[in-house]
Enzyme design. Sequence first.
Site, PDB file in Angstrom:
ATOM      1  N   HIS A 429      78.863  26.176  56.814  1.00  0.00           N
ATOM      2  CA  HIS A 429      77.505  25.762  56.490  1.00  0.00           C
ATOM      3  C   HIS A 429      77.007  27.230  56.276  1.00  0.00           C
ATOM      4  O   HIS A 429      77.097  28.224  56.560  1.00  0.00           O
ATOM      5  CB  HIS A 429      77.187  25.121  57.830  1.00  0.00           C
ATOM      6  CG  HIS A 429      77.275  26.762  59.280  1.00  0.00           C
ATOM      7  ND1 HIS A 429      75.746  27.316  58.968  1.00  0.00           N
ATOM      8  CD2 HIS A 429      77.924  26.356  59.899  1.00  0.00           C
ATOM      9  CE1 HIS A 429      77.007  27.654  60.642  1.00  0.00           C
ATOM     10  NE2 HIS A 429      77.835  27.631  61.266  1.00  0.00           N
ATOM     11  N   CYS A 448      82.473  27.768  63.339  1.00  0.00           N
ATOM     12  CA  CYS A 448      82.327  27.725  62.260  1.00  0.00           C
ATOM     13  C   CYS A 448      82.367  28.180  61.187  1.00  0.00           C
ATOM     14  O   CYS A 448      81.746  29.728  61.853  1.00  0.00           O
ATOM     15  CB  CYS A 448      81.496  26.179  62.176  1.00  0.00           C
ATOM     16  SG  CYS A 448      81.432  24.870  63.464  1.00  0.00           S
TER      17      CYS A 448
END
Length: 537
Positions: A429, A448
């Site tokens: 992301h 992440c």
Amino acid sequence: MIPTPLCQPAKRLSAILCAAGLALVLAGPAVAQVTAFKQSVAVASYGNDEIGAFYRDRNYAPLWTGQGPEQTARRAALIEALSSADLHGLPQGRYDVDALMRRMAAARTARDLGEVEVALSREFVRFARDIQTGLLTPASVDGGIVRTVERQSPDTYLRGLAEGPARDYIRGLPPRSQQYRTLLKEKLRLEALIATGGWGAKAPGGKYEPGDAGTGVVALRDRLIRMGYLQRSASPRYDSAMESAVRDFQAAHGLAEDGVAGSGTLEEINRQAGDRLKSVIVALERERWLPRDRGDRHVLVNLADFSSRIVDDGRVTFRTRSVIGKNTSDRRSPEFSDEMEHMVINPSWFVPRSIATKEYLPKLRANPNAVSHLVITDSRGRRVNRGAVDFSQFSARSFPFSMRQPPGQRNALGLVKFMFPNKYNIYLHDTPEKNLFAYEVRAFSHGCIRLAEPFEFAYALLSRQEEDPKAFFHRVLNSGQETRVDLDVHVPVHIDYRTAVAGTRGEVEYRRDVYGRDGRIWSALSAAGVVLPSVQG
């Protein structure tokens, strides 16, 4: 590639089995010998159902111990493969060729030969699995390596060997990737280097920069020459040639390319050749863990390099810096493979429960209006009135609410996220914290993978399905609405960790072991019998 066999082991083996076959012919009636051989194979394969089933399906016909040319070729191919296992970073002592040879030499009866038959099959299957899909079980070495390794069955290996030329089949077992071939060459280079004393004396600690002179600079110069980064020179000064050499070294080791040999750069320059060899051997094992078919187009994340790439037909077509999970037990990014299915433009951030209870609940207990950028909802999705809730009554276990950050410039996921649904809740992301990409070591996230150039990453992914991917992306982005965009063709994602990796020009580059995972893999390989040359530097 398995090297050309030595003639002597093959001749010894052929002579042993020919003599054993002659002894069997002289020992008694053929039918009795065949029956005894079958019984012996059945008994010897007890405990390995798949090997036993393989022999039952072929009515116990020998794969190895017959006197025909095919069996002779199989025996020779196996002996040469086992004898060269160390070329691939496997422990030579794991495959006791001499013990196998002695066992064959001692065979005098059909029963003996049946035991030898199964012993050869067992050893072949063990070697085939080791060299194709790895010696170790990843998760048993480090809990963060949650990769599923595609193991083949013993029956698959034995049938494959029986169906074609043995040497060709065995040569096709190791990974066929360019990465693996380059690592094998580097392994041989480092072993030869270590045998001649390595890179010589280390450079003294401190800091060296353009304009400096003295014995420390000379030691640094000599080591850079031995390492191949600098042409031979008698200059005692840190001149432009040395500055350029240091920059080249920094680029090849994931360091800030400032041309100054500070403490971090010196630490990497002074690493022994044996340390680099360990990284290469670990990388060979890691290459065996990855799927053989990685996808014509795939995303490759190298956690140790803090980078994410798109690879098309073996060529890197996009690369960006990445931020990975912080080096703590609950935040390190895991390693696994999956398939990217879609992206979400203008995403909401649904706060993971672990973060909500560990980080935000203590703040809410102190002040119910804390973390006001987050929306708190109940089990039915209704917004909670913070002023009407006594958060002090809740523990991490009893906290009944969910938390969400709406789309926007300050959203923790930035303006786009890339989804490959998995039980670890890991994805790629954007991020509003752009300053983090300036750091050399970029381990800051909850697990992440954050991308420095997420828009460009999106354009590259959409290029296969949109005539103008950039215009399409920004049209959706400018709507301000949370929008899911499916990928017409799913893209495999491989989150890996390599401290030794083939560069774009065929050279091997090195990275620091930020999570200590490669150190743990090396310890496991060493415990299994992998050894290094004794001379290092």
